[in-house]
Design a protein around this motif. Structure first.
Motif, mmCIF file in Angstrom:
data_model
loop_
_atom_site.group_PDB
_atom_site.id
_atom_site.type_symbol
_atom_site.label_atom_id
_atom_site.label_comp_id
_atom_site.label_asym_id
_atom_site.label_seq_id
_atom_site.Cartn_x
_atom_site.Cartn_y
_atom_site.Cartn_z
ATOM 1 N N ARG A 1 12.739 8.274 90.124
ATOM 2 C CA ARG A 1 12.492 7.877 91.513
ATOM 3 C C ARG A 1 11.865 9.010 92.330
ATOM 4 O O ARG A 1 11.241 8.758 93.362
ATOM 5 N N LEU A 2 12.034 10.217 91.889
ATOM 6 C CA LEU A 2 11.553 11.384 92.637
ATOM 7 C C LEU A 2 10.193 11.892 92.160
ATOM 8 O O LEU A 2 9.762 12.967 92.566
ATOM 9 N N VAL A 3 9.507 11.139 91.321
ATOM 10 C CA VAL A 3 8.263 11.632 90.739
ATOM 11 C C VAL A 3 7.230 11.985 91.812
ATOM 12 O O VAL A 3 6.560 13.019 91.712
ATOM 13 N N ALA A 4 7.099 11.195 92.871
ATOM 14 C CA ALA A 4 6.126 11.519 93.930
ATOM 15 C C ALA A 4 6.497 12.834 94.619
ATOM 16 O O ALA A 4 5.625 13.675 94.883
ATOM 17 N N ALA A 5 7.781 13.012 94.902
ATOM 18 C CA ALA A 5 8.233 14.261 95.528
ATOM 19 C C ALA A 5 8.017 15.439 94.586
ATOM 20 O O ALA A 5 7.638 16.535 95.024
ATOM 21 N N GLU A 6 8.234 15.216 93.309
ATOM 22 C CA GLU A 6 8.046 16.289 92.332
ATOM 23 C C GLU A 6 6.572 16.662 92.177
ATOM 24 O O GLU A 6 6.235 17.825 91.955
ATOM 25 N N ILE A 7 5.690 15.685 92.320
ATOM 26 C CA ILE A 7 4.251 15.997 92.306
ATOM 27 C C ILE A 7 3.920 16.876 93.506
ATOM 28 O O ILE A 7 3.225 17.888 93.379
ATOM 29 N N MET A 8 4.439 16.509 94.673
ATOM 30 C CA MET A 8 4.215 17.349 95.861
ATOM 31 C C MET A 8 4.785 18.741 95.655
ATOM 32 O O MET A 8 4.151 19.735 96.009
ATOM 33 N N ILE B 1 13.424 5.232 100.619
ATOM 34 C CA ILE B 1 12.340 4.357 100.177
ATOM 35 C C ILE B 1 12.246 4.357 98.656
ATOM 36 O O ILE B 1 12.039 3.311 98.028
ATOM 37 N N PHE B 2 12.397 5.536 98.049
ATOM 38 C CA PHE B 2 12.316 5.657 96.592
ATOM 39 C C PHE B 2 13.496 4.995 95.889
ATOM 40 O O PHE B 2 13.462 4.775 94.692
ATOM 41 N N GLY B 3 14.568 4.720 96.641
ATOM 42 C CA GLY B 3 15.741 4.080 96.051
ATOM 43 C C GLY B 3 16.690 5.037 95.356
ATOM 44 O O GLY B 3 17.452 4.631 94.473
ATOM 45 N N CYS B 4 16.685 6.297 95.751
ATOM 46 C CA CYS B 4 17.598 7.266 95.146
ATOM 47 C C CYS B 4 19.041 6.838 95.396
ATOM 48 O O CYS B 4 19.382 6.385 96.488
ATOM 49 N N ARG B 5 19.852 7.012 94.385
ATOM 50 C CA ARG B 5 21.241 6.546 94.461
ATOM 51 C C ARG B 5 22.249 7.679 94.555
ATOM 52 O O ARG B 5 23.326 7.510 95.097
ATOM 53 N N ASN B 6 21.908 8.812 94.003
ATOM 54 C CA ASN B 6 22.830 9.940 93.982
ATOM 55 C C ASN B 6 22.815 10.641 95.341
ATOM 56 O O ASN B 6 21.747 10.991 95.846
ATOM 57 N N PRO B 7 23.983 10.875 95.944
ATOM 58 C CA PRO B 7 24.032 11.567 97.239
ATOM 59 C C PRO B 7 23.388 12.959 97.188
ATOM 60 O O PRO B 7 22.949 13.481 98.213
ATOM 61 N N GLY B 8 23.316 13.565 96.003
ATOM 62 C CA GLY B 8 22.680 14.874 95.859
ATOM 63 C C GLY B 8 21.202 14.858 96.206
ATOM 64 O O GLY B 8 20.614 15.900 96.489
ATOM 65 N N ALA B 9 20.597 13.689 96.205
ATOM 66 C CA ALA B 9 19.175 13.583 96.565
ATOM 67 C C ALA B 9 18.938 14.041 97.997
ATOM 68 O O ALA B 9 17.846 14.516 98.324
#
Length: 172
Positions: A124-131, A32-40
């Protein structure tokens, strides 16, 4: 799994649960966040486990009241702790040992998530990083309480959550 299972013998058993209830959500979110790197994907898997372990630690008392023990029985035994010790609701030495052990394990998964976090998907990971920041603060509060998960439920006050969120937002 919550319908049929009230105890987990090994950490591998619990890990499967954590991946199904938390890591799966993270894997959906990175799409949903649109992460592009497979490492995500590794980031999401590890962060999901870390968040779920933190929930488990925070909710030991509440889960016991519902007849559930998510802490692996093998870990309890290795620390000289029993389910009855947990049910007593007192931070005895065996209880402290097992809670401390599981806190260290959660910290390891937070670190694995950080190590796997792809730089190119940082925004793109800012919401996850807040959590991650809020839950890590919850874990820290459990540790600071002397691993007392019975007297009061570890919580991060809203103003502190706002500071964590702002810090993560500015970091991106």
């Amino acid at each position: 799994m919550d319908l049929d299972t009230t105890r987990y013998q090994t950490f591998d058993d619990l890990l499967q649960y954590c991946r199904r209830v938390a890591s799966a959500v993270g894997l959906i979110c990175i799409r949903i966040f649109g992460c592009r790197n497979p490492g995500a994907r590794e980031y999401a898997r590890h962060l999901g486990v870390a968040l779920q372990l933190t929930n488990i630690l925070r909710d030991v008392k509440k889960d016991l009241e519902r007849g559930r023990v998510y802490l692996p029985l093998d870990d309890l035994a290795a620390c000289g702790c029993t389910v009855d010790d947990l049910a007593a609701g007192v931070v005895s030495e065996p209880v402290r040992r097992v809670i401390e052990f599981e806190c260290r394990r959660a910290r390891e998964f937070y670190q694995r998530a950080i190590d796997a976090r792809p730089e190119e998907d940082r925004r793109r990971l800012v919401a996850a990083e807040i959590m991650r920041g809020v839950y890590f603060e919850t874990l820290t509060r459990i540790e600071r309480s002397g691993h007392d998960v019975f007297t009061a439920r570890a919580r991060v006050p809203k103003p502190r959550q706002a500071v964590i969120a702002l810090r993560q937002w500015l970091w991106t």
